[in-house]
Write a protein that holds these residues in place. Structure first.
Motif, short mmCIF file in Angstrom:
data_model
loop_
_atom_site.label_atom_id
_atom_site.label_comp_id
_atom_site.label_asym_id
_atom_site.label_seq_id
_atom_site.Cartn_x
_atom_site.Cartn_y
_atom_site.Cartn_z
N GLU A 1 0.51 -1.02 0.03
CA GLU A 1 0.12 -0.41 -0.06
C GLU A 1 1.05 1.13 -0.47
OE1 GLU A 1 -3.68 2.15 3.05
OE2 GLU A 1 -2.71 -0.44 3.06
N ALA A 2 2.36 1.37 0.99
CA ALA A 2 2.77 2.31 1.03
C ALA A 2 3.80 2.63 -0.47
CB ALA A 2 4.01 2.32 1.64
N PHE A 3 3.65 2.12 -1.84
CA PHE A 3 4.23 2.45 -2.99
C PHE A 3 3.63 2.17 -4.06
CE2 PHE A 3 7.01 -1.48 -2.74
CZ PHE A 3 6.04 -2.46 -3.17
N ASP A 4 1.32 1.71 -3.60
CA ASP A 4 1.19 1.59 -4.98
C ASP A 4 0.22 2.68 -4.91
OD1 ASP A 4 -0.59 -0.01 -6.45
OD2 ASP A 4 -1.11 -1.67 -5.28
N SER A 5 0.71 3.56 -6.56
CA SER A 5 -0.36 4.55 -7.06
C SER A 5 -1.19 5.04 -6.61
CB SER A 5 0.73 5.29 -8.32
OG SER A 5 0.37 6.25 -8.63
N PRO A 6 -2.15 5.24 -6.19
CA PRO A 6 -3.28 6.07 -6.16
C PRO A 6 -3.93 7.05 -7.78
CG PRO A 6 -2.45 7.82 -4.49
CD PRO A 6 -1.24 6.51 -5.39
N ASN A 7 -3.15 7.19 -8.50
CA ASN A 7 -3.14 8.70 -9.39
C ASN A 7 -3.08 7.33 -10.79
OD1 ASN A 7 -2.74 10.41 -7.28
ND2 ASN A 7 -0.17 9.62 -7.65
N LEU B 1 14.11 12.12 -10.16
CA LEU B 1 13.45 11.59 -8.79
C LEU B 1 14.39 10.99 -8.15
CD1 LEU B 1 10.05 11.56 -10.34
CD2 LEU B 1 10.27 13.49 -8.17
N TYR B 2 14.89 9.86 -9.55
CA TYR B 2 15.92 8.78 -8.55
C TYR B 2 17.00 9.23 -7.71
CZ TYR B 2 18.16 4.12 -8.74
OH TYR B 2 18.66 3.04 -7.40
N GLU B 3 17.28 10.39 -8.59
CA GLU B 3 18.72 10.68 -7.43
C GLU B 3 17.93 11.85 -6.06
OE1 GLU B 3 20.40 12.82 -10.28
OE2 GLU B 3 21.12 11.29 -11.52
N GLN B 4 17.15 12.26 -6.23
CA GLN B 4 16.52 12.74 -4.26
C GLN B 4 16.41 11.14 -4.21
OE1 GLN B 4 13.39 15.53 -5.38
NE2 GLN B 4 13.36 15.83 -7.52
N LEU B 5 15.30 10.34 -4.65
CA LEU B 5 15.51 8.68 -3.34
C LEU B 5 16.80 8.23 -2.65
CD1 LEU B 5 13.46 7.11 -2.72
CD2 LEU B 5 13.56 5.30 -5.07
N LEU B 6 17.14 8.56 -3.74
CA LEU B 6 18.90 8.02 -3.65
C LEU B 6 19.31 8.93 -2.24
CD1 LEU B 6 21.11 8.25 -6.26
CD2 LEU B 6 19.77 5.84 -5.00
N VAL B 7 19.10 10.47 -1.62
CA VAL B 7 19.66 10.73 -0.42
C VAL B 7 18.37 11.10 0.32
CG1 VAL B 7 21.79 11.57 -1.69
CG2 VAL B 7 19.86 12.86 -1.81
N ALA B 8 17.15 10.30 0.50
CA ALA B 8 16.40 10.72 0.70
C ALA B 8 16.62 9.79 2.06
CB ALA B 8 15.14 10.35 0.33
N THR B 9 16.16 11.08 3.69
CA THR B 9 16.65 10.23 5.30
C THR B 9 15.21 9.69 5.16
OG1 THR B 9 17.16 11.87 6.20
CG2 THR B 9 18.71 11.67 4.91
N ASP B 10 13.81 10.15 4.90
CA ASP B 10 12.43 10.53 5.61
C ASP B 10 11.81 8.85 4.75
OD1 ASP B 10 10.69 11.50 7.60
OD2 ASP B 10 9.61 11.37 5.80
N VAL B 11 11.80 8.29 5.52
CA VAL B 11 11.10 7.02 4.99
C VAL B 11 8.50 7.55 3.92
CG1 VAL B 11 8.85 4.84 5.14
CG2 VAL B 11 11.18 5.20 6.61
N GLU B 12 8.67 8.73 4.85
CA GLU B 12 7.63 9.07 3.97
C GLU B 12 7.98 9.87 2.57
OE1 GLU B 12 5.15 11.19 6.28
OE2 GLU B 12 4.15 9.99 7.61
N GLU B 13 9.00 10.61 2.59
CA GLU B 13 9.18 11.44 1.43
C GLU B 13 10.02 10.06 0.19
OE1 GLU B 13 13.04 13.93 0.42
OE2 GLU B 13 13.25 13.03 2.11
N PHE C 1 8.69 7.22 -0.07
CA PHE C 1 7.51 6.64 -0.74
C PHE C 1 6.86 7.87 -1.73
CE2 PHE C 1 7.42 3.52 2.55
CZ PHE C 1 8.00 2.05 1.73
N ASP C 2 6.77 8.97 -0.94
CA ASP C 2 6.15 10.01 -2.16
C ASP C 2 6.92 9.88 -3.38
OD1 ASP C 2 4.64 12.60 -2.30
OD2 ASP C 2 6.24 13.07 -2.86
N LEU C 3 8.12 10.03 -3.51
CA LEU C 3 9.15 9.49 -4.64
C LEU C 3 9.14 8.65 -5.19
CD1 LEU C 3 12.82 11.41 -3.08
CD2 LEU C 3 10.98 12.98 -4.32
N ILE C 4 8.93 7.64 -5.12
CA ILE C 4 8.46 6.44 -5.40
C ILE C 4 7.02 6.25 -6.25
CG2 ILE C 4 8.04 3.68 -4.99
CD1 ILE C 4 10.21 4.15 -3.21
N ILE C 5 6.25 6.90 -6.00
CA ILE C 5 5.29 7.06 -6.37
C ILE C 5 5.38 8.00 -7.83
CG2 ILE C 5 2.79 7.42 -6.43
CD1 ILE C 5 2.76 7.23 -3.31
N GLN C 6 5.67 8.75 -7.26
CA GLN C 6 6.37 10.09 -8.52
C GLN C 6 6.82 9.75 -9.25
OE1 GLN C 6 7.38 13.78 -7.59
NE2 GLN C 6 7.06 13.31 -5.51
#
Length: 272
Positions: A51-57, A200-212, A214-219
């Motif tokens: 659910e955390a990364f299954d896009s609703p969009n 977006l992927y390069e932002q994911l590589l340095v993300a330190t917050d789980v919610e951030e 998952f938001d990037l992964i959905i995008q």
């Protein structure tokens, strides 16, 4: 000695209308129902099942009439049983590994693509060759010398950084794209390049917050799906299990997260 080179545009898969029509013409529900079954539903996403990364969009639909109209509006004119435009004919090669379910899926997809004017030649390659990574093996998924290929893949970790890397080009040097210079071992095997996705992927590589994260992964999922860079078909479960009713089932804990099914084996016990 390099074909399907990343800077050489495909003759028609570069057209968003063609990709949209192809996506509209895949009968995911039929494939799910007939070849996979309960618990393996059709899906619009490449990241699904958690659910955390299954896009609703996103969403999917199957509509051959709409697909044909998309091609017609884009100037792909039907001449006999094939569509063409500016001297280019919609004909492609569609490959997968030798596998009964995948070959049945190929037949369903081929029939519908041909119904809207896209010619399809099917190829099946022995799995030992198809998934082999040898640099000299021109029939593997690293070389991907077909227009379309199909196989099962999915996230293996709760935050799927490695999996989402399969669509990352590698930055300015494009080093993650499978090509002769890296022995065809780049994980971006379809050689799709998106500056938006890469950022977006390069932002994911340095993300330190789980919610951030998952938001990037959905995008990232949405960029892939909205561009029709791939056509997901079924959310295939990795395995299906049965457990004896003589066991205390709450202690079996089959299928928890990304663990193996027997991770809790030490605590399995019989009902008293």
């Amino acid at each position: 000695g390099q074909r399907s080179e990343m800077n050489t545009p495909h003759p028609f898969l570069t057209d968003p209308a063609v990709r949209q029509a192809m996506a509209l013409s895949v009968n995911r529900q039929l494939i799910s129902d007939e070849f996979y079954g309960e618990g393996e539903p059709p899906t619009a996403n490449i990241l699904t099942g958690l659910e955390a990364f299954d896009s609703p969009n996103t969403s999917w639909e199957y509509d051959l009439e709409k697909a044909a109209q998309v091609l017609e509006d884009a100037g792909w004119v039907l001449d006999g049983d094939r569509r063409s435009k500016d001297g280019v004919t919609l004909e492609l090669t569609y490959a997968t590994s030798v596998n009964q379910v995948r070959q049945k899926t190929q037949q369903v997809v081929k029939a519908d693509w041909e119904a809207i004017g896209i010619g399809v030649t099917l190829e099946q390659v022995d799995a030992g060759i198809f998934f082999d990574s040898a640099a000299g093996n021109e029939q593997n998924i690293g070389h991907m010398y077909w227009d379309i290929n199909m196989y099962t893949n999915g996230a293996t970790t709760p935050v799927p950084i490695a999996y989402t890397g399969n669509w990352y080009s590698g930055g300015p040097d494009r080093g993650n794209i499978a090509q002769a210079s890296n022995g065809w071992l780049g994980t971006n095997r379809q050689r799709w390049i998106s500056e938006e996705y890469d950022a977006l992927y390069e932002q994911l590589l340095v993300a330190t917050d789980v919610e951030e994260a998952f938001d990037l992964i959905i995008q990232m999922n949405d960029v892939i799906i909205n561009n029709r860079a791939i056509i997901p078909i079924v959310n295939r479960a990795s395995d299906t299990y049965a457990a004896s009713t003589t066991l205390e089932l709450e202690n079996v804990a089959i299928g928890v997260g990304f663990e193996l099914s027997y991770w809790n084996l030490a605590n399995w016990n019989r009902k008293s």
